[in-house]
Design an enzyme around this catalytic site. Structure first.
Site, PDB file in Angstrom:
ATOM      1  N   HIS A   1       0.801  -1.224   0.000  1.00  8.76           N
ATOM      2  CA  HIS A   1       0.000   0.000   0.000  1.00  8.76           C
ATOM      3  C   HIS A   1       0.833   1.271   0.000  1.00  8.76           C
ATOM      4  O   HIS A   1       0.263   2.359  -0.008  1.00  8.76           O
ATOM      5  CB  HIS A   1      -0.917   0.033   1.224  1.00  8.76           C
ATOM      6  CG  HIS A   1      -2.114  -0.850   1.103  1.00  8.76           C
ATOM      7  ND1 HIS A   1      -3.261  -0.480   0.437  1.00  8.76           N
ATOM      8  CD2 HIS A   1      -2.344  -2.105   1.556  1.00  8.76           C
ATOM      9  CE1 HIS A   1      -4.146  -1.459   0.496  1.00  8.76           C
ATOM     10  NE2 HIS A   1      -3.614  -2.470   1.167  1.00  8.76           N
TER      11      HIS A   1
ATOM     12  N   LYS B   1      -8.735  13.479   4.771  1.00  7.39           N
ATOM     13  CA  LYS B   1      -7.915  12.276   4.790  1.00  7.39           C
ATOM     14  C   LYS B   1      -6.915  12.391   5.928  1.00  7.39           C
ATOM     15  O   LYS B   1      -6.813  13.435   6.574  1.00  7.39           O
ATOM     16  CB  LYS B   1      -7.207  12.055   3.453  1.00  7.39           C
ATOM     17  CG  LYS B   1      -6.383  13.243   2.949  1.00  7.39           C
ATOM     18  CD  LYS B   1      -5.795  12.946   1.579  1.00  7.39           C
ATOM     19  CE  LYS B   1      -6.853  12.949   0.492  1.00  7.39           C
ATOM     20  NZ  LYS B   1      -6.789  11.823  -0.429  1.00  7.39           N
ATOM     21  N   ARG B   2      -6.196  11.316   6.184  1.00  8.08           N
ATOM     22  CA  ARG B   2      -5.178  11.343   7.228  1.00  8.08           C
ATOM     23  C   ARG B   2      -4.228  12.519   6.995  1.00  8.08           C
ATOM     24  O   ARG B   2      -3.861  12.818   5.856  1.00  8.08           O
ATOM     25  CB  ARG B   2      -4.403  10.012   7.192  1.00  8.08           C
ATOM     26  CG  ARG B   2      -3.331   9.858   8.224  1.00  8.08           C
ATOM     27  CD  ARG B   2      -2.899   8.392   8.284  1.00  8.08           C
ATOM     28  NE  ARG B   2      -2.606   7.847   6.968  1.00  8.08           N
ATOM     29  CZ  ARG B   2      -1.384   7.790   6.432  1.00  8.08           C
ATOM     30  NH1 ARG B   2      -0.349   8.256   7.102  1.00  8.08           N
ATOM     31  NH2 ARG B   2      -1.197   7.264   5.245  1.00  8.08           N
TER      32      ARG B   2
ATOM     33  N   LYS C   1       0.464  14.081   1.815  1.00  6.10           N
ATOM     34  CA  LYS C   1      -0.897  14.364   1.355  1.00  6.10           C
ATOM     35  C   LYS C   1      -1.138  15.866   1.186  1.00  6.10           C
ATOM     36  O   LYS C   1      -2.153  16.282   0.652  1.00  6.10           O
ATOM     37  CB  LYS C   1      -1.918  13.741   2.302  1.00  6.10           C
ATOM     38  CG  LYS C   1      -1.848  12.206   2.316  1.00  6.10           C
ATOM     39  CD  LYS C   1      -2.843  11.609   3.277  1.00  6.10           C
ATOM     40  CE  LYS C   1      -2.709  10.085   3.354  1.00  6.10           C
ATOM     41  NZ  LYS C   1      -3.189   9.401   2.152  1.00  6.10           N
TER      42      LYS C   1
ATOM     43  N   THR D   1      -8.706   5.995  -2.111  1.00  7.80           N
ATOM     44  CA  THR D   1     -10.076   5.557  -2.394  1.00  7.80           C
ATOM     45  C   THR D   1     -11.051   6.709  -2.162  1.00  7.80           C
ATOM     46  O   THR D   1     -12.154   6.701  -2.699  1.00  7.80           O
ATOM     47  CB  THR D   1     -10.482   4.358  -1.520  1.00  7.80           C
ATOM     48  OG1 THR D   1     -10.246   4.659  -0.146  1.00  7.80           O
ATOM     49  CG2 THR D   1      -9.705   3.112  -1.927  1.00  7.80           C
TER      50      THR D   1
ATOM     51  N   LYS E   1     -14.628   7.882  -4.139  1.00  5.32           N
ATOM     52  CA  LYS E   1     -15.904   8.168  -3.474  1.00  5.32           C
ATOM     53  C   LYS E   1     -16.427   9.537  -3.884  1.00  5.32           C
ATOM     54  O   LYS E   1     -17.624   9.712  -4.153  1.00  5.32           O
ATOM     55  CB  LYS E   1     -15.729   8.091  -1.960  1.00  5.32           C
ATOM     56  CG  LYS E   1     -15.376   6.700  -1.462  1.00  5.32           C
ATOM     57  CD  LYS E   1     -14.778   6.726  -0.063  1.00  5.32           C
ATOM     58  CE  LYS E   1     -14.156   5.385   0.296  1.00  5.32           C
ATOM     59  NZ  LYS E   1     -13.333   5.425   1.508  1.00  5.32           N
TER      60      LYS E   1
END
Length: 825
Positions: A370, A561-562, A567, A669, A673
């Site tokens: 991952h 998100k985290r 990110k 993901t 969504k």
């Protein structure tokens, strides 16, 4: 009743003889005989428990036949090992799958209870952190929906991931007490208990036949107790099992110590054992934290494998046939110790010879990678492994030696190349490379997006890929449309059913037919109205939780998100500051009203990520209280991000922020969504963004920034941050404003650490991509001002998301990795 729930009524699935009166009687009976309450005094939580138990009975009615069929027909079983299962709330999920939503709503209404209230009463199961755990939950649902004999194995965390609270802009971590009111979905299995061993020594003992057998004498043993949660598939035709393990001491109380007056010491072994299943991802920045993480990973892996071996022996007898009847999927490196544990079970406990045992392992295990981040691939210090799992360390040494000897014998490896493919990292402190162990011990290794898989071959696993060129395959991630479309956005689901037909509920490929309506003004207006309703609901949630009023007619620009540097929430908030400055400087421009929505948790020990959360909240405090903006820009950080919050935010979002540094997000993901619900993506060519762009088209996504190969080149050749800043007065102004305390006047130097990091070593290319990101945001704003163009793109995003169903992903796994049949589409 809200309009969205009214839509849910209209699309409720028909089932045979679902009688409102019978269901109402079942709920009242559960309330009395299981919860022990009279309806006159029952609380909302009491009604939730009674309702959930009544639904669970219906699930069990399908669970038992599924189990019997599997035992009778003996299909190949798939075991999914994951340290996280972010399953979310199960009440409405189960009702939707069983086709009971309409019946339940009416039954509860006759009892004076609102189903929507009970949905909010249910706590989120705190069994995961983010994408990894949510993917595991989607996969469990899809395996059941496709009729695969699937089992999930993980840990039943008492508290799981922490509950995030924001105080004065700072994240604080509190225990997530999701089990405090009981868990109506699970069944404790006190008869399913396995002993898990740690420490001690290994004795080499010669048998009468002259063979050497190794006997592990552990210093400590804990018990793994099983808790089963039925995982219902679409339309309730197949139900699989999620088995979670809870830790306890074999002797919970040392009575001799207690009677001596050492009351705390008498409970020490129980406390030490229970710590294993207390918290997800304990901080590992201390030796004690590292040890606990390793204990957790071995705990659930060993319990799962002992359970798998027991079941196989009961049904098939011969462990050498295990690969013919079992496929085990390792979800990232957390369960990688399973490979050494399986070898130990086969060799030490069941007398299988090494070569046969290794053949069984190699044909049974598969590994999903991952991440390409080195710290996330897990490297355990050799001294820790030798102390905690001495027999496993012996086995890993032997796996490594035989692996290297085999490569030498084939002439595939020079002495200079040994270090690159060895399971033991020797360049510094000696460590076990768990990613390498997963690779060597698996039949297939898969990435989770096309780009990620290519990068696996080219970077982190390049030396192993050269030796085993057929082992790495791609399986692009997917999401379950049942939760992320049908449950989260019933209005859009109804629109799809009205336009392309109700078959879309069962066949996601039918989504493609929705593209024919992209230019239909009436469909665009319905789509816009559905989004507007969700935005009004989210506006209310924001006001209740934060006291901030936002305009539901503004663009909702969402980054959830985290919190992690790659990110790049930092890039987003820096550009937000630039936008804020521009709005103040040019008040007469035709600005697009915008609400910037952030949510996500930072790891407890990740200080830079926590500083980013603080900066977002500090910027929000200034922006939201500046009257000169006239409400054109609002910034909010919603605390305690979880599945339920995502279900509220995603259908209400217009713009999806997927802006990770190219080459660092394996898949994502959340991007799927959002796009499924018609949000437009602004993002880099990273992870599954690449495949989303290929399907929705360049005109319906906003791509910016450096590509993965350019990022690597920039890192090799230098970041050039001084030149970037010199050429961009906008960047300079933003850095100066933050650095001088413009958003933290009481602590002017609060953000100096992260700003200095950007200027000196812009590893995540925040400044490198800033200008491109800011320009693309202006394109976003311009498109928003053209409603026909915006909603055309929204429709096309939804229409082209069929590929990203987790059903498609699981079919790919089943056909190309596991070798199991699936139910026809």
């Amino acid at each position: 009743m809200s309009a969205s729930s009214d839509v849910a009524v209209r699309i409720a699935l028909p089932t045979e003889d679902q009688d409102v009166a019978a269901l109402r009687r079942a709920i009242v009976a559960k309330l009395a005989y299981s919860v022990g309450k009279d309806p006159i005094v029952a609380t909302e939580h009491d009604w939730f428990m009674a309702t959930a138990l009544a639904v669970r009975d219906r699930i069990v009615d399908a669970w038992f036949p599924t189990t019997r069929t599997i035992y009778t027909e003996k299909p190949k079983r798939v075991y999914y090992l994951s340290v996280e299962f972010l399953i979310g709330r199960l009440l409405y999920d189960s009702l939707n799958a069983l086709g009971l939503a309409e019946t339940m709503r009416k039954a509860l209404a006759e009892l004076g209870v609102d189903l929507e209230v009970l949905r909010e009463v249910e706590p989120d199961a705190a069994l995961g952190n983010g994408g990894l755990g949510r993917l595991a939950a989607c996969f469990m649902e899809s395996m059941a929906s496709l009729g695969i004999a699937g089992y999930g194995y993980g840990i039943r965390y008492d508290h799981g991931m922490f509950r995030q609270k924001i105080k004065d802009g700072w994240q604080s971590e509190l225990p997530e007490t999701w089990l405090a009111g009981g868990n109506p979905w699970e069944f404790e299995r006190p008869d399913v208990v396995y002993h898990i061993s740690y420490g001690g020594s290994v004795e080499a003992r010669e048998t009468p036949e002259g063979e050497i057998r190794h006997i592990w004498h552990p210093a400590e043993t804990v018990e793994a107790v099983a808790y089963d949660t039925p995982m219902v598939g679409w339309r309730g035709k197949h139900v699989n099992t999620l088995r979670l393990w809870s830790a306890r001491a074999p002797d919970p109380l040392r009575l001799d110590a207690f009677n001596r007056g050492d009351h705390l010491g008498a409970l020490a072994s129980q406390s030490r054992a229970q710590a294993i299943s207390q918290v997800l991802y304990p901080a590992d920045d201390s030796p004690a934290g590292q040890e606990l993480r390793l204990r957790q990973e071995h705990f659930f892996s060993s319990a799962a494998l002992q359970d798998i071996v027991r079941r196989h022996l009961h049904q098939h007898g011969d462990l050498k046939t295990l690969p013919d009847h079992v496929a085990i999927q390792l979800n990232d490196t957390h369960p990688a110790i399973s490979i050494a544990e399986m070898m130990r079970l086969l060799i030490d406990n069941h007398g299988v010879e090494w070569d046969d045992a290794w053949d069984v392992c190699r044909r049974t295990f598969n590994y999903t990678n991952h991440t390409l981040l080195p710290e996330a691939l897990e490297h355990w210090p050799v001294p820790l492994m030798e102390r905690m799992l001495p027999r496993h360390m012996q086995i890993i040494y032997l796996i490594n030696a035989r692996h290297l000897d085999e490569l030498r014998a084939k002439g595939a490896l020079s002495e200079a190349e040994i270090g690159a493919v060895s399971l033991i990292e020797e360049s510094g402190a000696r460590q076990v490379r768990m990613g390498w162990l997963s690779f060597i011990g698996s039949h297939r290794v898969n990435g989770v997006s096309a780009l990620h898989t290519d990068l696996m071959r080219q970077t982190v696993f390049a030396p192993l890929h050269r030796l085993y060129p057929d082992r790495i395959v791609n399986k692009t991630n997917g999401i379950t449309f049942r939760r992320w479309l049908m449950e989260a956005n019933p209005g859009l689901t109804q629109l799809l059913a009205d336009t392309v037909g109700s078959a879309v509920l069962d066949n996601t490929e039918r989504l493609a037919d929705f593209a024919a309506y992209a230019d239909d003004a009436g469909v665009q207006e319905r789509f816009r109205a559905i989004r507007r309703e969700h935005k009004a609901q989210l506006s209310g949630l924001i006001h209740r939780r934060l006291g901030v009023k936002v305009d539901p007619d503004a663009m909702f620009d969402t980054h959830i998100k985290r919190i992690h540097e790659y990110k790049r929430q930092l890039l987003n908030i820096l550009e937000t500051v630039a936008l804020y400055d521009a709005m103040r400087a040019q008040p007469t421009r035709n600005w697009t009203p915008r609400v910037k929505i952030f949510a996500g948790k930072a790891a407890a020990s990740y200080q830079n990520a926590k500083l980013v959360i603080k900066l977002i909240n500090d910027v929000a405090n200034v922006v939201n209280n500046d009257p000169t903006l006239r409400g054109l820009l609002k910034v909010v950080f919603l605390p305690n991000y979880n599945v339920s919050l995502a279900e509220a935010v995603i259908p209400a979002s217009d713009l999806s922020e997927q802006i990770s540094t190219a080459g660092m997000e394996a898949s994502g993901t959340g991007n799927m969504k959002f796009a499924l619900n018609g949000a437009l993506t602004i993002g880099t060519l990273d992870g599954a963004n690449v495949e989303i762009k290929d399907r929705v088209g360049d005109d319906n996504i906003f791509i910016f920034g450096l590509e993965a190969h350019e990022v690597e080149q920039r890192r090799r050749e230098g970041f050039g941050t001084e030149e970037i800043i010199r050429r961009s007065p906008m960047i300079q102004q933003v850095l100066d404003q933050i650095g001088s305390g413009g958003f933290s006047p009481a602590e002017p130097n609060l953000y100096s650490h992260i700003l200095d990091g950007l200027v000196r070593h812009d590893h995540f290319l925040v400044l490198g991509d800033f200008q491109s990101y800011a320009e693309k945001q202006r394109e976003v704003a311009a498109k928003w001002r053209d409603p026909a163009a915006w909603w055309r793109s929204a429709i096309l995003n939804t229409a082209h998301m069929g590929f990203f169903s987790s059903d498609r992903t699981i079919r790919d796994y089943a056909e190309e990795i596991w070798g199991v049949p699936v139910k026809p589409a």
